[in-house]
Enzyme design. Structure first.
Site, PDB file in Angstrom:
ATOM      1  N   ASP A 175       5.583  20.153   7.171  1.00 35.58           N
ATOM      2  CA  ASP A 175       6.563  21.234   7.039  1.00 35.58           C
ATOM      3  C   ASP A 175       7.819  20.802   6.268  1.00 35.58           C
ATOM      4  O   ASP A 175       8.395  21.589   5.514  1.00 35.58           O
ATOM      5  CB  ASP A 175       6.954  21.766   8.427  1.00 35.58           C
ATOM      6  CG  ASP A 175       7.448  20.662   9.351  1.00 35.58           C
ATOM      7  OD1 ASP A 175       6.783  19.613   9.432  1.00 35.58           O
ATOM      8  OD2 ASP A 175       8.515  20.826   9.970  1.00 35.58           O
ATOM      9  N   ARG A 192       0.320  15.508  12.469  1.00 39.80           N
ATOM     10  CA  ARG A 192       1.172  15.041  11.364  1.00 39.80           C
ATOM     11  C   ARG A 192       1.429  16.190  10.403  1.00 39.80           C
ATOM     12  O   ARG A 192       0.765  16.327   9.380  1.00 39.80           O
ATOM     13  CB  ARG A 192       0.532  13.838  10.659  1.00 39.80           C
ATOM     14  CG  ARG A 192       0.493  12.630  11.565  1.00 39.80           C
ATOM     15  CD  ARG A 192      -0.043  11.415  10.873  1.00 39.80           C
ATOM     16  NE  ARG A 192       0.893  10.818   9.946  1.00 39.80           N
ATOM     17  CZ  ARG A 192       0.648   9.679   9.295  1.00 39.80           C
ATOM     18  NH1 ARG A 192      -0.505   9.050   9.479  1.00 39.80           N
ATOM     19  NH2 ARG A 192       1.537   9.179   8.477  1.00 39.80           N
ATOM     20  N   PRO A 193       2.432  17.010  10.729  1.00 38.56           N
ATOM     21  CA  PRO A 193       2.710  18.171   9.891  1.00 38.56           C
ATOM     22  C   PRO A 193       3.314  17.772   8.545  1.00 38.56           C
ATOM     23  O   PRO A 193       3.744  16.630   8.375  1.00 38.56           O
ATOM     24  CB  PRO A 193       3.739  18.953  10.723  1.00 38.56           C
ATOM     25  CG  PRO A 193       4.397  17.927  11.579  1.00 38.56           C
ATOM     26  CD  PRO A 193       3.385  16.847  11.824  1.00 38.56           C
ATOM     27  N   ARG A 238      -4.384  11.029   4.467  1.00 38.74           N
ATOM     28  CA  ARG A 238      -3.254  11.940   4.568  1.00 38.74           C
ATOM     29  C   ARG A 238      -2.282  11.786   3.391  1.00 38.74           C
ATOM     30  O   ARG A 238      -1.648  12.755   2.956  1.00 38.74           O
ATOM     31  CB  ARG A 238      -2.544  11.684   5.885  1.00 38.74           C
ATOM     32  CG  ARG A 238      -1.609  12.785   6.206  1.00 38.74           C
ATOM     33  CD  ARG A 238      -0.920  12.579   7.505  1.00 38.74           C
ATOM     34  NE  ARG A 238       0.137  13.560   7.602  1.00 38.74           N
ATOM     35  CZ  ARG A 238       1.283  13.457   6.982  1.00 38.74           C
ATOM     36  NH1 ARG A 238       1.538  12.395   6.258  1.00 38.74           N
ATOM     37  NH2 ARG A 238       2.183  14.401   7.097  1.00 38.74           N
ATOM     38  N   LYS A 296       0.846  -1.212   0.000  1.00 40.53           N
ATOM     39  CA  LYS A 296       0.000   0.000   0.000  1.00 40.53           C
ATOM     40  C   LYS A 296       0.873   1.250   0.000  1.00 40.53           C
ATOM     41  O   LYS A 296       0.658   2.178  -0.776  1.00 40.53           O
ATOM     42  CB  LYS A 296      -0.900   0.001   1.239  1.00 40.53           C
ATOM     43  CG  LYS A 296      -1.556   1.345   1.504  1.00 40.53           C
ATOM     44  CD  LYS A 296      -2.421   1.337   2.735  1.00 40.53           C
ATOM     45  CE  LYS A 296      -1.704   1.661   4.017  1.00 40.53           C
ATOM     46  NZ  LYS A 296      -1.436   3.099   4.223  1.00 40.53           N
TER      47      LYS A 296
HETATM   48  C1  UD1 Z   1       4.673   6.958   6.134  1.00 41.16           C
HETATM   49  C2  UD1 Z   1       3.743   5.773   6.048  1.00 41.16           C
HETATM   50  C3  UD1 Z   1       3.201   5.412   7.438  1.00 41.16           C
HETATM   51  C4  UD1 Z   1       4.358   5.215   8.415  1.00 41.16           C
HETATM   52  C5  UD1 Z   1       5.291   6.421   8.381  1.00 41.16           C
HETATM   53  C6  UD1 Z   1       6.544   6.224   9.232  1.00 41.16           C
HETATM   54  C7  UD1 Z   1       2.740   5.982   3.854  1.00 41.16           C
HETATM   55  C8  UD1 Z   1       1.518   6.217   3.045  1.00 41.16           C
HETATM   56  N1  UD1 Z   1       2.614   6.107   5.165  1.00 41.16           N
HETATM   57  O1  UD1 Z   1       3.917   8.077   6.573  1.00 41.16           O
HETATM   58  O2  UD1 Z   1       2.450   4.205   7.303  1.00 41.16           O
HETATM   59  O3  UD1 Z   1       3.841   5.071   9.722  1.00 41.16           O
HETATM   60  O4  UD1 Z   1       5.729   6.678   7.035  1.00 41.16           O
HETATM   61  O5  UD1 Z   1       7.230   5.080   8.832  1.00 41.16           O
HETATM   62  O6  UD1 Z   1       3.787   5.643   3.337  1.00 41.16           O
HETATM   63  N2  UD1 Z   1       7.007  14.767  10.235  1.00 41.16           N
HETATM   64  C9  UD1 Z   1       7.238  16.112  10.438  1.00 41.16           C
HETATM   65  N3  UD1 Z   1       7.135  16.959   9.371  1.00 41.16           N
HETATM   66  C10 UD1 Z   1       6.843  16.536   8.107  1.00 41.16           C
HETATM   67  C11 UD1 Z   1       6.606  15.157   7.898  1.00 41.16           C
HETATM   68  C12 UD1 Z   1       6.699  14.291   8.974  1.00 41.16           C
HETATM   69  O7  UD1 Z   1       7.524  16.528  11.557  1.00 41.16           O
HETATM   70  O8  UD1 Z   1       6.787  17.356   7.176  1.00 41.16           O
HETATM   71  C13 UD1 Z   1       7.097  13.815  11.367  1.00 41.16           C
HETATM   72  C14 UD1 Z   1       5.808  13.022  11.593  1.00 41.16           C
HETATM   73  O9  UD1 Z   1       4.894  13.739  12.393  1.00 41.16           O
HETATM   74  C15 UD1 Z   1       6.353  11.780  12.269  1.00 41.16           C
HETATM   75  C16 UD1 Z   1       7.700  11.564  11.575  1.00 41.16           C
HETATM   76  O10 UD1 Z   1       8.051  12.835  11.025  1.00 41.16           O
HETATM   77  O11 UD1 Z   1       6.571  12.017  13.653  1.00 41.16           O
HETATM   78  C17 UD1 Z   1       7.692  10.518  10.482  1.00 41.16           C
HETATM   79  O12 UD1 Z   1       6.616  10.767   9.593  1.00 41.16           O
HETATM   80  P1  UD1 Z   1       6.676  10.416   8.040  1.00 41.16           P
HETATM   81  O13 UD1 Z   1       7.844   9.546   7.747  1.00 41.16           O
HETATM   82  O14 UD1 Z   1       6.549  11.673   7.260  1.00 41.16           O
HETATM   83  O15 UD1 Z   1       5.344   9.591   7.836  1.00 41.16           O
HETATM   84  P2  UD1 Z   1       4.549   9.515   6.483  1.00 41.16           P
HETATM   85  O16 UD1 Z   1       5.514   9.605   5.370  1.00 41.16           O
HETATM   86  O17 UD1 Z   1       3.416  10.464   6.499  1.00 41.16           O
END
Ligand code: UD1
Length: 419
Positions: free
Chosen positions: A123, A120-121, A91, A22
């Site tokens: 940024d 879940r930002p 998301r 997925k």
């Molecule tokens: C992806 C996966 C999700 C998995 C996650 C972490 C998909 C569709 N989803 O989500 O299943 O749980 O990876 O392995 O692939 N963060 C920030 N700023 C940002 C982006 C993220 O602070 O701009 C933080 C998030 O809040 C979190 C951490 O970084 O604490 C990791 O998140 P991220 O790797 O971005 O998760 P996703 O890519 O959304």
């Protein structure tokens, strides 16, 4: 709303075929926006999250065809706006930002909104787009991106919780058509990022280093159509291995990449299970009693946050004290209250759950609250005495293809009650 009834106490024996990933499919489907030519994407699982993504792509002007795991997308003429009604459900819809910016130099996509696993930002995604030359504005709940031209740059994907998976993918997708070279530092190393890079490379992109913390993208003039198969879903495979562990018996998952499962196999072995890998399969069977564990989630190749809830369900059965800490999503413990209703003893102090395993669980009505928390409840139900009634099962259907049928085929007793 559908419910799932799990009749506990039935060991699992046999082989489960794992679906395509997925988390690979979602950004790969979005990446088809980067070319006017036809992209054939194989191994796409039949899940509601995939359906949402295809709806968004159709809205953006793509011609979408779908038949048994194969999706064909032709994005000849596209528009660049995706409204809240479409985006709010998932998301991962933020994945369209990178390709829209890359191809059309503009995008207007509604912010996806909150999520039960915490704030879940995005940024880090936006910081990456800015580094490539885009102006970013948030207006009326929408993110607006605009770039007269996109030029290669140096960007770090590091945030306070580590790197970002979809952020790394988004910047990669925006950079493939930019002028010059983009260096992505502190990139996510997840297999899904490598899969997206391989998909883009199959379209003519020039990308090196995917799977390491330093990815280099050399912009090209245009991308062409492709025919590509996504990798197997390592989280579905891990969930099924924990199902085998919790229910007892001997269970094999096939159509998997065992190398992607090492961080899940190692703790299962430490907990006392016999786990054996083949070329494309992994088999688990009990090997005496279950031992407690200390587990911490971290980005790949560490133990995945997407397996944390399922392992908590297993550790409830391990006599002794287990300590589980989630550094990636410190708030991701909605399963704890529901597991407690089934008799688990868990003390929660974010980001850590301290589980005093007592070996037993009893069936109860419980509420699914997010995708992996719901999987944990289903697994707990396999081991519980009596019947576990899981409500709001649409969460499970977002991420597991026919999970009830797959488990029933290997000996579980799970009923789906249609509302
Ligand atoms: C992806 C996966 C999700 C998995 C996650 C972490 C998909 C569709 N989803 O989500 O299943 O749980 O990876 O392995 O692939 N963060 C920030 N700023 C940002 C982006 C993220 O602070 O701009 C933080 C998030 O809040 C979190 C951490 O970084 O604490 C990791 O998140 P991220 O790797 O971005 O998760 P996703 O890519 O959304």
């Amino acid at each position: 709303m559908d419910k799932i009834l799990v009749h506990g106490g039935h060991p699992l024996r046999g082989t489960v075929r794992i679906s395509g990933s997925k988390n690979s499919s979602l950004p790969i489907l979005a990446a088809a926006l980067l070319t006017r030519e036809r992209c054939v994407i194989r191994g796409v699982p039949d899940l509601s999250d995939i359906h949402y993504m295809l709806t968004i792509l159709s809205h953006l002007g793509c011609e979408v065809e779908r038949a048994s795991g194969v999706v064909i997308i032709k994005a000849e003429r596209i528009r660049t706006e995706a409204p809240y009604e479409l985006v709010r459900k998932m998301r991962a819809s933020v994945c369209v930002l990178g390709p829209l910016l890359g191809r059309e130099h503009e995008a207007c996509v509604s912010l996806p909104g909150g999520c039960v696993i915490g704030d879940r930002p995005i940024d880090l995604h936006l910081r990456g787009f800015e580094a490539l030359g885009a102006a970013v504005r948030v207006q009326g709940g929408n993110i607006k991106l605009f770039a007269p031209s996109l030029r290669g740059s140096s960007v770090s994907m590091r945030g306070s919780h580590g790197t970002t998976v979809l952020g790394t993918g988004n910047v990669m997708m925006a950079a493939v058509l930019a002028d010059g070279i983009t260096e992505i530092h502190d990139a996510a190393e997840e297999p899904e990022v490598v899969d997206l890079a391989n998909f883009l490379i199959s379209m003519g992109a020039k990308i090196r280093g995917a799977g390491t913390r330093h990815i280099v993208v050399e912009g090209v003039g245009e991308l062409h159509g492709t025919d590509y198969t996504v990798i197997p879903d390592r989280i579905e495979a891990g969930t099924m291995l924990v199902a085998g562990a919790i229910a007892g018996g001997e269970l094999t998952v096939n159509h998997v990449r065992p190398d992607h499962l090492e961080a899940v196999i190692a703790p299962l072995q430490s907990a006392g299970f016999h786990v054996e890998s083949g070329a494309k399969s992994v088999t688990i069977r009990p090997n005496g009693s279950v031992s407690p564990l200390h587990l911490e989630t971290s980005p790949y190749p560490g133990f995945p946050t997407d397996m944390q809830a399922q392992m908590c369900a297993l550790l409830v059965r391990a006599p002794g004290v287990s300590v589980v800490t989630d550094h990636v999503f410190p708030q991701r413990f909605m399963h704890v209250a529901e597991l407690s209703r089934m008799g688990a003893q868990i003390k929660l102090q974010h980001p850590t759950a301290v589980i005093t395993g007592n070996g037993s669980l009893s069936g109860a009505p419980v509420m699914a609250s997010d995708l992996r928390a719901s999987a944990a409840l289903l697994l707990a139900g396999l081991a519980a005495e009596g019947v576990t009634e899981i409500n709001r099962v649409y969460h499970i259907d977002r991420g597991y293809e026919h999970i009830d049928d797959k488990l029933n085929d290997v000996g579980a007793k799970i009923e789906r009650v249609k509302a």
